[in-house]
Write a protein that holds these residues in place. Structure first.
Motif, PDB file in Angstrom:
ATOM      1  N   GLY A  66      -7.985 -23.225  17.306  1.00 19.56           N
ATOM      2  CA  GLY A  66      -6.791 -23.399  16.474  1.00 19.56           C
ATOM      3  C   GLY A  66      -5.550 -23.463  17.343  1.00 19.56           C
ATOM      4  N   LEU A  67      -4.608 -24.251  16.890  1.00 18.02           N
ATOM      5  CA  LEU A  67      -3.329 -24.380  17.594  1.00 18.02           C
ATOM      6  C   LEU A  67      -2.233 -23.784  16.721  1.00 18.02           C
ATOM      7  CD1 LEU A  67      -3.419 -28.027  19.014  1.00 18.02           C
ATOM      8  CD2 LEU A  67      -3.403 -25.906  20.344  1.00 18.02           C
ATOM      9  N   ALA A  68      -1.314 -23.128  17.363  1.00 15.65           N
ATOM     10  CA  ALA A  68      -0.128 -22.622  16.661  1.00 15.65           C
ATOM     11  C   ALA A  68       1.088 -22.914  17.527  1.00 15.65           C
ATOM     12  CB  ALA A  68      -0.260 -21.110  16.414  1.00 15.65           C
ATOM     13  N   ILE A  69       2.232 -22.986  16.874  1.00 13.59           N
ATOM     14  CA  ILE A  69       3.501 -23.055  17.604  1.00 13.59           C
ATOM     15  C   ILE A  69       4.180 -21.710  17.432  1.00 13.59           C
ATOM     16  CG2 ILE A  69       5.800 -24.111  17.730  1.00 13.59           C
ATOM     17  CD1 ILE A  69       3.723 -26.040  18.645  1.00 13.59           C
ATOM     18  N   TYR A  70       4.489 -21.069  18.547  1.00 17.68           N
ATOM     19  CA  TYR A  70       5.253 -19.821  18.501  1.00 17.68           C
ATOM     20  C   TYR A  70       6.678 -20.196  18.889  1.00 17.68           C
ATOM     21  CZ  TYR A  70       1.026 -16.781  18.588  1.00 17.68           C
ATOM     22  OH  TYR A  70      -0.160 -16.130  18.311  1.00 17.68           O
ATOM     23  N   GLN A  71       7.599 -20.107  17.980  1.00 20.72           N
ATOM     24  CA  GLN A  71       9.013 -20.367  18.292  1.00 20.72           C
ATOM     25  C   GLN A  71       9.616 -19.038  18.681  1.00 20.72           C
ATOM     26  OE1 GLN A  71      10.197 -23.576  18.175  1.00 20.72           O
ATOM     27  NE2 GLN A  71      11.987 -22.749  19.227  1.00 20.72           N
ATOM     28  N   ALA A  72       9.691 -18.775  19.987  1.00 19.46           N
ATOM     29  CA  ALA A  72       9.995 -17.420  20.478  1.00 19.46           C
ATOM     30  C   ALA A  72      11.479 -17.230  20.764  1.00 19.46           C
ATOM     31  CB  ALA A  72       9.188 -17.147  21.753  1.00 19.46           C
ATOM     32  N   GLU A  85      -2.486  -5.181  22.904  1.00 20.51           N
ATOM     33  CA  GLU A  85      -3.500  -5.688  21.981  1.00 20.51           C
ATOM     34  C   GLU A  85      -4.550  -6.473  22.750  1.00 20.51           C
ATOM     35  OE1 GLU A  85      -1.051  -8.291  19.535  1.00 20.51           O
ATOM     36  OE2 GLU A  85      -1.841  -9.992  20.659  1.00 20.51           O
ATOM     37  N   ARG A  86      -5.648  -6.731  22.126  1.00 20.27           N
ATOM     38  CA  ARG A  86      -6.655  -7.617  22.735  1.00 20.27           C
ATOM     39  C   ARG A  86      -7.407  -8.353  21.631  1.00 20.27           C
ATOM     40  NH1 ARG A  86     -11.542  -3.459  24.679  1.00 20.27           N
ATOM     41  NH2 ARG A  86     -11.910  -2.546  22.607  1.00 20.27           N
ATOM     42  N   HIS A  87      -7.893  -9.528  22.023  1.00 21.08           N
ATOM     43  CA  HIS A  87      -8.706 -10.355  21.116  1.00 21.08           C
ATOM     44  C   HIS A  87     -10.089 -10.427  21.753  1.00 21.08           C
ATOM     45  CE1 HIS A  87      -4.754 -11.046  19.609  1.00 21.08           C
ATOM     46  NE2 HIS A  87      -4.394 -11.635  20.733  1.00 21.08           N
ATOM     47  N   ALA A  88     -10.981  -9.548  21.293  1.00 26.23           N
ATOM     48  CA  ALA A  88     -12.271  -9.376  21.996  1.00 26.23           C
ATOM     49  C   ALA A  88     -13.140 -10.632  21.939  1.00 26.23           C
ATOM     50  CB  ALA A  88     -13.015  -8.193  21.391  1.00 26.23           C
ATOM     51  N   LEU A  89     -12.930 -11.447  20.870  1.00 22.32           N
ATOM     52  CA  LEU A  89     -13.836 -12.581  20.675  1.00 22.32           C
ATOM     53  C   LEU A  89     -13.254 -13.920  21.115  1.00 22.32           C
ATOM     54  CD1 LEU A  89     -15.202 -11.662  17.125  1.00 22.32           C
ATOM     55  CD2 LEU A  89     -16.271 -11.254  19.366  1.00 22.32           C
ATOM     56  N   GLY A  90     -12.005 -13.909  21.515  1.00 20.86           N
ATOM     57  CA  GLY A  90     -11.400 -15.217  21.781  1.00 20.86           C
ATOM     58  C   GLY A  90     -10.403 -15.261  22.923  1.00 20.86           C
ATOM     59  N   SER A  91     -10.346 -16.449  23.517  1.00 21.34           N
ATOM     60  CA  SER A  91      -9.295 -16.719  24.508  1.00 21.34           C
ATOM     61  C   SER A  91      -7.975 -16.907  23.771  1.00 21.34           C
ATOM     62  CB  SER A  91      -9.628 -18.009  25.266  1.00 21.34           C
ATOM     63  OG  SER A  91     -10.962 -17.998  25.735  1.00 21.34           O
ATOM     64  N   GLN A  92      -6.884 -16.670  24.427  1.00 18.44           N
ATOM     65  CA  GLN A  92      -5.570 -16.974  23.871  1.00 18.44           C
ATOM     66  C   GLN A  92      -4.711 -17.589  24.971  1.00 18.44           C
ATOM     67  OE1 GLN A  92      -3.047 -13.706  22.359  1.00 18.44           O
ATOM     68  NE2 GLN A  92      -2.616 -14.983  20.563  1.00 18.44           N
ATOM     69  N   SER A  93      -4.191 -18.776  24.668  1.00 20.55           N
ATOM     70  CA  SER A  93      -3.449 -19.548  25.678  1.00 20.55           C
ATOM     71  C   SER A  93      -2.000 -19.716  25.249  1.00 20.55           C
ATOM     72  CB  SER A  93      -4.072 -20.947  25.824  1.00 20.55           C
ATOM     73  OG  SER A  93      -5.465 -20.838  26.035  1.00 20.55           O
ATOM     74  N   PHE A  94      -1.091 -19.520  26.180  1.00 22.27           N
ATOM     75  CA  PHE A  94       0.348 -19.667  25.915  1.00 22.27           C
ATOM     76  C   PHE A  94       0.883 -20.760  26.833  1.00 22.27           C
ATOM     77  CE2 PHE A  94       0.938 -16.107  23.127  1.00 22.27           C
ATOM     78  CZ  PHE A  94      -0.114 -15.256  23.452  1.00 22.27           C
ATOM     79  N   ILE A  95       1.385 -21.831  26.240  1.00 24.30           N
ATOM     80  CA  ILE A  95       1.861 -22.989  26.999  1.00 24.30           C
ATOM     81  C   ILE A  95       3.279 -23.328  26.565  1.00 24.30           C
ATOM     82  CG2 ILE A  95       1.401 -25.413  27.545  1.00 24.30           C
ATOM     83  CD1 ILE A  95      -1.587 -24.615  26.453  1.00 24.30           C
ATOM     84  N   PRO A  96       4.278 -23.082  27.404  1.00 20.70           N
ATOM     85  CA  PRO A  96       5.670 -23.350  27.013  1.00 20.70           C
ATOM     86  C   PRO A  96       5.929 -24.842  26.877  1.00 20.70           C
ATOM     87  CG  PRO A  96       5.562 -22.706  29.328  1.00 20.70           C
ATOM     88  CD  PRO A  96       4.178 -22.575  28.780  1.00 20.70           C
ATOM     89  N   LEU A  97       6.703 -25.202  25.878  1.00 19.53           N
ATOM     90  CA  LEU A  97       7.045 -26.615  25.654  1.00 19.53           C
ATOM     91  C   LEU A  97       8.412 -26.983  26.218  1.00 19.53           C
ATOM     92  CD1 LEU A  97       5.828 -27.275  21.977  1.00 19.53           C
ATOM     93  CD2 LEU A  97       4.719 -27.938  24.117  1.00 19.53           C
ATOM     94  N   GLU A  98       9.179 -25.992  26.622  1.00 22.52           N
ATOM     95  CA  GLU A  98      10.566 -26.290  27.030  1.00 22.52           C
ATOM     96  C   GLU A  98      10.895 -25.718  28.402  1.00 22.52           C
ATOM     97  OE1 GLU A  98      13.269 -25.448  23.645  1.00 22.52           O
ATOM     98  OE2 GLU A  98      11.432 -25.093  22.525  1.00 22.52           O
ATOM     99  N   GLY A  99       9.853 -25.471  29.193  1.00 22.82           N
ATOM    100  CA  GLY A  99      10.086 -24.974  30.558  1.00 22.82           C
ATOM    101  C   GLY A  99      10.554 -23.538  30.588  1.00 22.82           C
ATOM    102  N   ALA A 147       9.845 -22.957  22.268  1.00 23.07           N
ATOM    103  CA  ALA A 147       8.552 -23.124  21.593  1.00 23.07           C
ATOM    104  C   ALA A 147       7.405 -23.030  22.592  1.00 23.07           C
ATOM    105  CB  ALA A 147       8.511 -24.474  20.888  1.00 23.07           C
ATOM    106  N   PHE A 148       6.342 -22.403  22.141  1.00 21.34           N
ATOM    107  CA  PHE A 148       5.094 -22.324  22.914  1.00 21.34           C
ATOM    108  C   PHE A 148       3.983 -22.910  22.045  1.00 21.34           C
ATOM    109  CE2 PHE A 148       6.058 -19.315  26.428  1.00 21.34           C
ATOM    110  CZ  PHE A 148       7.300 -18.848  26.026  1.00 21.34           C
TER     111      PHE A 148
END
Ligand code: UGC
Ligand code: NI
Length: 180
Positions: A66-72, A85-99, A147-148
């Protein structure tokens, strides 16, 4: 005079693939004139493609990518971190869109994090991260607002949410990346 204990400090480390390896993978570009050996030219040489050998865990237990946009918002540093926190069953990726830079506060999976287990990294604005499943982390700490894209394991409505939460024995203070 009541002596107020100064909180233990978390020094910020520059994010590098080797330093971050116990916690996840660093996503970053490369100079095409010095491309990694695993990269190959595509699209008539107009682009280099590097396939990443990252064991993304996104589909365990009826999960799906799943993809989400985090507007931080920009966080105010120095900042106290207490909750992890931790997500035992899944990877979580954070990719900035604005440098934008962000701070990644992590601790190894599998054991409850003690104060000496916690590490803080700061990105250079051209990096993203993929957290290993189970890596303890503080929720996103953006240095600059923006945004991420977050690639993570999504589950159907009503399915158990994969998010364990714990609190450090004492809060830790993350130094200001703008001052570093
Ligand atoms: N809570 C949420 O949606 N995001 C967190 O998992 C996070 O790591 O920011
Ligand atoms: Ni998370």
């Amino acid at each position: 005079m009541i002596a107020l204990d100064t909180p233990a400090q978390l020094l910020l480390r520059p994010l590098t693939p080797s330093a971050f390896a116990p916690y996840g993978t660093v996503l970053e570009g490369f100079d095409s004139s010095d491309a990694p050996t695993a990269a190959r030219p595509i699209n008539n040489g107009s682009c280099w493609r590097l396939d990443l050998a990252i064991p993304l865990a996104l589909s365990h237990a009826s999960g799906q990518a799943g993809l989400a946009i985090y507007q931080a918002q920009a966080r105010h540093f120095p900042i106290m971190v207490h909750e992890m926190e931790r997500h035992a069953l899944g990877s979580q990726s954070f990719i900035p869109l604005e440098g934008q830079r962000f701070v990644v506060v992590v601790a190894p999976a599998n054991t409850l994090p003690g104060p000496d287990d916690v590490q803080a990294f700061v990105t250079n604005g051209r990096q993203g991260v993929v957290l290993h499943p189970g890596t303890w982390h503080h929720a996103l700490l953006a240095v600059q607002a923006g945004a991420f894209v977050v690639l993570e394991r999504h589950v159907p409505l009503g399915a158990p949410v994969d998010c364990d939460v714990t609190w450090l024995a004492a809060p830790l203070q993350v130094q200001d990346p703008n001052a570093a």
